[in-house]
Each structure stands twice: as structure tokens, then as C-alpha cells.
Design a protein around this motif. Sequence first.
Motif, short mmCIF file in Angstrom:
data_model
loop_
_atom_site.label_atom_id
_atom_site.label_comp_id
_atom_site.label_asym_id
_atom_site.label_seq_id
_atom_site.Cartn_x
_atom_site.Cartn_y
_atom_site.Cartn_z
N SER A 56 0.87 -1.17 0.00
CA SER A 56 0.00 0.00 0.00
C SER A 56 0.91 1.22 0.00
O SER A 56 1.64 1.47 0.97
CB SER A 56 -0.90 0.01 1.24
OG SER A 56 -1.83 1.06 1.17
N SER A 83 -2.45 -1.09 -3.41
CA SER A 83 -3.41 -0.05 -3.02
C SER A 83 -2.66 1.26 -2.86
O SER A 83 -1.42 1.29 -2.77
CB SER A 83 -4.14 -0.41 -1.72
OG SER A 83 -3.24 -0.46 -0.63
N GLY A 104 -2.57 4.72 -0.49
CA GLY A 104 -3.01 5.35 0.75
C GLY A 104 -2.97 6.86 0.63
O GLY A 104 -1.95 7.49 0.93
N ALA A 118 0.63 -6.98 4.82
CA ALA A 118 0.73 -5.73 4.06
C ALA A 118 1.89 -4.89 4.55
O ALA A 118 2.34 -5.01 5.69
CB ALA A 118 -0.57 -4.93 4.17
N TYR A 127 2.43 -0.83 4.62
CA TYR A 127 1.93 0.52 4.40
C TYR A 127 3.15 1.43 4.29
O TYR A 127 3.76 1.80 5.31
CB TYR A 127 0.99 0.92 5.55
CG TYR A 127 -0.26 0.06 5.58
CD1 TYR A 127 -1.24 0.21 4.59
CD2 TYR A 127 -0.46 -0.91 6.55
CE1 TYR A 127 -2.38 -0.57 4.59
CE2 TYR A 127 -1.60 -1.70 6.56
CZ TYR A 127 -2.56 -1.52 5.57
OH TYR A 127 -3.70 -2.32 5.56
#
Length: 297
Positions: free
Chosen positions: A6, A37, A39, A205, A207
Motif C-alpha cells: 500500500s 493499493s 493510501g 501488508a 503501508y
Amino acid sequence: MFSGLSAFPLTPMNESGIDEAAFVRLIERLADASVDSIGALGSTGSYAYLSRAERARVVKLAVEHAGNVPVIAGIGALRTSDVQALSDDAQKAGASAVLLAPMSYQQLSADEVFGLYETVTRSLSVPLCVYDNPGTTHFEFSSELYGRIAQLPNVRSIKIPGVPANPAAAKAHIESLRALIPSHVTLGVSGDASAAMGLNSGCEAWYSVIGGLFPKTALAITRAAQAGDMKAATRLSERLQPLWALFDQHGGSLRVVAAAAELQGVVEHPCLPLPLKALDGTGRQQLAVLLDELELA
């Protein structure tokens, strides 16, 4: 959406407003790299410095230019009612999920933080990621609080701070959290320097701050860990140790990544809201040399 990489991009801005063209370039770079993804409006995205209208615009731009990549939108604010309004805006803009940190001026209690998530999740129509970032919020989640919040409706991931540097300790830490949260809630590591360790220890994940500017570099680490090649993931991360050291020297990643984006010509100077400033002086010179050496992408 709550696994893999992410990527958290900057929200380039100056005192005149958001540099929308530069932000769109950052989003399109991430979409082209096929991150898992995006963020938008995390701490790297300076969410706390933006008005409600600016934040709604940022989410709209991110969704419009992210292609098939899901957008997770930050909705943190001081008051619960403001968080709910930001949540509504993000959902209307088409965000696939929201990201919530417990912002405060007065020190929050564990019960107050639980109450925040309980209220917000009650009216959500998209999943939520819990954002644990004690370096900015000055609130430290306990493992027990993770467990309580993870039982709430629509909670699907917890963004934890960096894990212990020792592999056995890191694995034990992740396993202890796993015992407290439902299986449908993923764990995502933040703190880029410990990302490889977190992924190798069982986090689903990452981030990522550097993923927002150098997605291919971050993806290489992520994919190696996902493939079970722990040695490769560790090696690729250790190669970036001088960058991690700069983060530590300058109070975190934001100022360093902002300067890197400026040096790469992706954004214009200045790109942070005052009084924040990108890395300058000797540190900026060191970063320029480092970027040439590392050939990040």
C-alpha cells in the motif's frame, strides 16, 4: 486491498494550495507500477494540514487517476463529528476504504479511542484500516485495544508500527497479535526500515512511505517476501539502510521523502505545508548523492 504494497504518496502543496498536477503525476506513477493499493491522505500526505474541501478534492483526484488500484483515504481529525464528515466525503468520492488514526490535542484514553472507532465504523459502507502511528498521534495502542477494535464492524486491517529487529521477537510479536484479532483482519507493517522484517514475520501488508515515491523499489521487497524469499527481501531492504538512517536523523520520513521528490523533479519546491520544510542543507546534499547511488525507481 489490505495485503501487499500500500503506497502512501505525498500531497504536494504550498501556501497557495495543492499542486494538483504534481499529485496526479504521483498517483499515475503508482497505478502504472501496479501497487496493491494507494493510501491517500496518510501522514505522508499531510492530511492533518488540509481543510475538509481540500481533502475531498485529494481523494477525488486519487480515485480518478488510480485506474484499477483501490484507494484508501485518510479520515483522521480531532473531533468524531469531523471524522464522520470526512468519512462521508471519502465514500462519496469513491474511496475503496478509509484509514483512521486517533488524532488528539488532549491525551486520549483507551476507552475514548475505542469509542471513536465504535462510532465511525457503525455508519461505514466501506472497510476501515486502523492507523497506529504513535510518532504523530502520541497515542500508543495496547494489544488488547487492537483486539477490541478488531471486533468492530468493517474493520479489516491494522497498520502497526515497526516490529522488533530480532526475527524471533518479531515473529512472536505478530503471532501474539494474531491470537487477539479475527482472521479476516490483516496486519500491515509501517516504518519502512522494518518492513521486510514485518512481512517476513507474517504481516500481510506494507503501508509504505517510499512506496509512494519509489513504488518499484518497494514492490521488489514486497514481492520477495510474499514469495517466501526472506533472504531476498532482507537483502533488498538492507541495501536501503542509508536511507533508513536519514529518516532517523531527520525526525522521520516525511521531510526526507519530500526532498527526494523535489530532487527527482516529480514535485516543485516547496511541496510541504508551512511550517514543515523538506530536508535542506547538508542533509539534502547527502540525500542527492544517495539517490544517485541507490537508483531507486
